[in-house]
Design an enzyme around this catalytic site. Structure first.
Site, PDB file in Angstrom:
ATOM      1  CE  LYS A   1      39.272  34.049  51.714  1.00 57.07           C
ATOM      2  NZ  LYS A   1      38.347  35.064  52.242  1.00 57.07           N
TER       3      LYS A   1
ATOM      4  CE  LYS B   1      40.968  43.014  44.288  1.00 54.52           C
ATOM      5  NZ  LYS B   1      40.574  41.867  45.061  1.00 54.52           N
TER       6      LYS B   1
ATOM      7  CE1 TYR C   1      49.560  27.343  57.707  1.00 56.61           C
ATOM      8  CE2 TYR C   1      48.135  29.115  56.951  1.00 56.61           C
ATOM      9  CZ  TYR C   1      48.404  28.085  57.833  1.00 56.61           C
ATOM     10  OH  TYR C   1      47.521  27.812  58.851  1.00 56.61           O
TER      11      TYR C   1
ATOM     12  N   GLY D   1      49.998  32.469  42.989  1.00 56.40           N
ATOM     13  CA  GLY D   1      49.638  32.405  41.567  1.00 56.40           C
ATOM     14  C   GLY D   1      48.235  32.940  41.405  1.00 56.40           C
TER      15      GLY D   1
ATOM     16  CB  CYS E   1      43.894  38.326  41.889  1.00 55.25           C
ATOM     17  SG  CYS E   1      42.232  38.207  41.225  1.00 55.25           S
TER      18      CYS E   1
ATOM     19  NE  ARG F   1      42.477  32.867  35.533  1.00 58.14           N
ATOM     20  CZ  ARG F   1      41.415  33.703  35.594  1.00 58.14           C
ATOM     21  NH1 ARG F   1      41.315  34.682  34.745  1.00 58.14           N
ATOM     22  NH2 ARG F   1      40.483  33.533  36.501  1.00 58.14           N
TER      23      ARG F   1
HETATM   24  N1  LIG Z   1      39.032  36.000  40.026  1.00 62.11           N
HETATM   25  C1  LIG Z   1      39.157  36.562  41.213  1.00 62.11           C
HETATM   26  O1  LIG Z   1      39.439  35.902  42.215  1.00 62.11           O
HETATM   27  C2  LIG Z   1      38.965  38.043  41.373  1.00 62.11           C
HETATM   28  C3  LIG Z   1      38.787  38.572  42.664  1.00 62.11           C
HETATM   29  C4  LIG Z   1      38.593  39.940  42.802  1.00 62.11           C
HETATM   30  C5  LIG Z   1      38.636  40.770  41.685  1.00 62.11           C
HETATM   31  N2  LIG Z   1      38.865  40.226  40.445  1.00 62.11           N
HETATM   32  C6  LIG Z   1      38.880  41.134  39.296  1.00 62.11           C
HETATM   33  O2  LIG Z   1      37.601  41.075  38.660  1.00 62.11           O
HETATM   34  C7  LIG Z   1      37.758  41.212  37.251  1.00 62.11           C
HETATM   35  C8  LIG Z   1      37.159  40.005  36.542  1.00 62.11           C
HETATM   36  O3  LIG Z   1      37.901  38.863  36.908  1.00 62.11           O
HETATM   37  P1  LIG Z   1      37.395  37.378  36.597  1.00 62.11           P
HETATM   38  O4  LIG Z   1      38.374  36.462  37.243  1.00 62.11           O
HETATM   39  O5  LIG Z   1      35.968  37.285  36.923  1.00 62.11           O
HETATM   40  O6  LIG Z   1      37.589  37.369  34.991  1.00 62.11           O
HETATM   41  P2  LIG Z   1      37.209  36.204  33.961  1.00 62.11           P
HETATM   42  O7  LIG Z   1      38.249  36.241  32.926  1.00 62.11           O
HETATM   43  O8  LIG Z   1      36.915  34.945  34.700  1.00 62.11           O
HETATM   44  O9  LIG Z   1      35.820  36.713  33.328  1.00 62.11           O
HETATM   45  C9  LIG Z   1      35.680  37.856  32.545  1.00 62.11           C
HETATM   46  C10 LIG Z   1      34.457  37.680  31.634  1.00 62.11           C
HETATM   47  O10 LIG Z   1      34.207  38.909  30.953  1.00 62.11           O
HETATM   48  C11 LIG Z   1      33.739  38.608  29.667  1.00 62.11           C
HETATM   49  N3  LIG Z   1      33.831  39.788  28.796  1.00 62.11           N
HETATM   50  C12 LIG Z   1      34.914  40.332  28.178  1.00 62.11           C
HETATM   51  N4  LIG Z   1      34.561  41.404  27.461  1.00 62.11           N
HETATM   52  C13 LIG Z   1      33.240  41.579  27.624  1.00 62.11           C
HETATM   53  C14 LIG Z   1      32.287  42.535  27.152  1.00 62.11           C
HETATM   54  N5  LIG Z   1      32.658  43.540  26.356  1.00 62.11           N
HETATM   55  N6  LIG Z   1      30.997  42.398  27.518  1.00 62.11           N
HETATM   56  C15 LIG Z   1      30.620  41.386  28.314  1.00 62.11           C
HETATM   57  N7  LIG Z   1      31.459  40.448  28.791  1.00 62.11           N
HETATM   58  C16 LIG Z   1      32.755  40.557  28.468  1.00 62.11           C
HETATM   59  C17 LIG Z   1      34.589  37.440  29.247  1.00 62.11           C
HETATM   60  O11 LIG Z   1      34.028  36.729  28.161  1.00 62.11           O
HETATM   61  C18 LIG Z   1      34.621  36.619  30.554  1.00 62.11           C
HETATM   62  O12 LIG Z   1      33.534  35.711  30.602  1.00 62.11           O
HETATM   63  C19 LIG Z   1      39.243  41.410  37.008  1.00 62.11           C
HETATM   64  O13 LIG Z   1      39.531  42.780  36.972  1.00 62.11           O
HETATM   65  C20 LIG Z   1      39.869  40.787  38.225  1.00 62.11           C
HETATM   66  O14 LIG Z   1      41.132  41.327  38.523  1.00 62.11           O
HETATM   67  C21 LIG Z   1      39.006  38.889  40.276  1.00 62.11           C
END
Ligand SMILES: NC(=O)c1ccc[n+]([C@@H]2O[C@H](COP(=O)([O-])OP(=O)(O)OC[C@H]3O[C@@H](n4cnc5c(N)ncnc54)[C@H](O)[C@@H]3O)[C@@H](O)[C@H]2O)c1
Length: 441
Positions: A158, A211, A258, A264, A267, A335
């Site tokens: 989270k 997921k 809640y 938002g 995810c 976001r």
């Molecule tokens: N943010 C969360 O809370 C969360 C929780 C669980 C799962 N997820 C999932 O995890 C994934 C990543 O989410 P995030 O929030 O970390 O994304 P983010 O946008 O914060 O980070 C993604 C990163 O990947 C990099 N990137 C893009 N193309 C690339 C490439 N070809 N080679 C290397 N790096 C590259 C980008 O520059 C960026 O730094 C998503 O699928 C999301 O749904 C996110």
């Protein structure tokens, strides 16, 4: 173990840091050269409690490295994590272009057998697509002899407690039917598995769906409670009493019920949308998911509706103090934040905003730039000065017990619009405020 993580976002960076913390040797690869450079200089691109010291200490110890050099990254790891973004495509389905680009990169540079781990949230069937992409590139390189496994290992962290969630995960889902890959994954995660076995092994498609099912269930709880809150408002009931009443049933529980302004972040909105598209592609009508999404979109507009009604539809020239911009506390992530829907509606109606958030000020500046109708204030008290009313959008701890006499003194009218039910309605009345909250008819 030598580990490579592609994508240094919320998921990739946190995962890399905790793996390094327990002793693994981790390289992070990102295409964002600026981010990589800043990380090398100790600048952490996101706010996440506990992350900064973890990254700095492990970087200094040499267990955590950052690079844009994909070849170096692939060469390093015995396992290759794909943790890049999967943003919504135009039709709401998950856009896999970054995931497949990394798959191609791994295949271009791999020289030994590899375990490729899908950490990104990806639709059912993506592991097969990653597999096919790797096979295609290996074939074109004339190296079809190299073997590999694609494992689904979804992330459940989270934002706001990402480090703690990864250090002490509730469960570690591993989707694979490859015995060797399973063993390597068990070894990789064994430091996080001491208390009791948290590893749940299943087939790849079930892991991918797990997921989405988890996020959609959580989103459903939120939309359900918001629907009850709206009903309570109309019926003259108090949703906070209802919440306690239903939460005491162990089958329901107190967590995540809640009422508020809708979910938002990066995810829930995109994952609900993506699962809707997946279902529709299979000619299956996802009735519950569609309702969850519709309720959420509407919920984000409810606070503006209350403001508009209070001021008789005339918001032009009014100034509102907004406390909280991030989509939830303990993160700087804006976001899909309800604050954005509210501020944009206020601006559309000709109102001004004086906003304060403990962490998301830079993010707000980045998103909206300089505009006459937005003042980003250095303190929560600063945001109140000369404002017509106070609007609370994110439930940061520091807003829980504010100086109410000061609020009253600073505002033109003693009116508080609270999207998070932070205060007791009777006490607010006693303090002399007109107080709007959620679902407390
Ligand atoms: N943010 C969360 O809370 C969360 C929780 C669980 C799962 N997820 C999932 O995890 C994934 C990543 O989410 P995030 O929030 O970390 O994304 P983010 O946008 O914060 O980070 C993604 C990163 O990947 C990099 N990137 C893009 N193309 C690339 C490439 N070809 N080679 C290397 N790096 C590259 C980008 O520059 C960026 O730094 C998503 O699928 C999301 O749904 C996110």
């Amino acid at each position: 173990m030598k580990v490579t993580v592609f994508g240094i976002g919320y998921v990739g960076l946190v995962q890399a840091a905790i793996l390094a913390e327990v002793g693994h040797d981790v390289i992070c690869v990102d295409v964002d050269a600026d981010k990589v450079e800043r990380l090398k200089q100790g600048q952490i691109p996101i706010f996440e409690p506990g992350l900064e010291p973890l990254v700095k200490e492990n970087y200094a110890a040499g267990r955590l490295k950052f690079t844009t050099d994909a070849a170096e990254g692939v060469k390093h790891g015995e396992v290759q994590f794909i943790a890049v973004g999967t943003p919504p495509d135009e039709d709401g389905s998950a856009d896999l272009k970054y995931v497949l680009a990394v798959a191609a990169t791994i295949a271009e540079h791999m020289e030994a057998n590899q375990i490729i781990i899908d950490k990104s949230t990806v639709p059912v069937g993506t592991a097969d697509k990653v597999k096919a992409k790797v096979a295609e590139v290996l074939q074109s390189r004339g190296r079809p002899d190299l073997t590999y496994a694609v494992v689904s290992n979804p992330e459940f962290l989270k934002e706001g407690s990402a480090v703690a969630d990864c250090m002490r995960p509730d469960r570690i889902v591993i989707g694979t039917s490859d015995e060797h890959a399973e063993e390597v994954m068990r070894e990789l995660y064994s430091p996080f598995n001491r208390n009791h076995d948290k590893v749940i092994v299943m087939d790849v498609r079930s892991a991918e769906l797990t997921k989405y099912a988890a996020n959609c269930m959580l989103a459903t709880k939120i939309s359900f409670m918001n629907e009850m809150a709206n009903l309570a408002e109309i019926l003259g009931a108090d949703i906070e009493s209802v919440r306690k009443g239903i939460g005491s049933d162990q089958r329901i529980g107190y967590h995540f019920i809640y009422p508020g302004l809708g979910y938002g972040g990066s995810c829930f909105p995109k994952d609900v949308q993506a699962l809707i598209r997946t279902a529709e592609q299979m000619k299956f009508e996802p009735k519950v998911l569609k309702a969850v999404e519709a309720r959420n979109n509407e919920q984000k507009t409810t606070l503006f509706a209350k403001l508009n009604k209070h001021y008789g539809g005339d918001l032009k020239g009014k100034t509102f103090a907004i406390w909280g911009l991030s989509f939830k506390p303990n993160t700087d992530d804006m976001r899909e934040a309800p604050s954005r829907v509210l501020m944009e509606a206020l601006w559309e109606a000709g109102a001004n905003v004086q906003a304060y958030d403990p962490e998301a000020m830079n993010e707000a500046q980045r998103i909206y730039g300089n505009r006459d109708d937005l003042t980003l204030c250095g303190t929560k008290e600063g945001a109140l000065k000369g404002a017509d009313a106070l609007v609370i959008v994110t439930e940061w701890q520091m807003f829980r017990a504010p100086d109410f006499p000061l609020i009253k003194k600073c505002l033109r009218d003693p009116v508080v619009f609270d999207g998070r039910n932070m205060y007791d309605t009777a006490r607010m009345a006693k303090r002399g405020f007109t107080y709007y909250s959620v679902g407390r008819g």
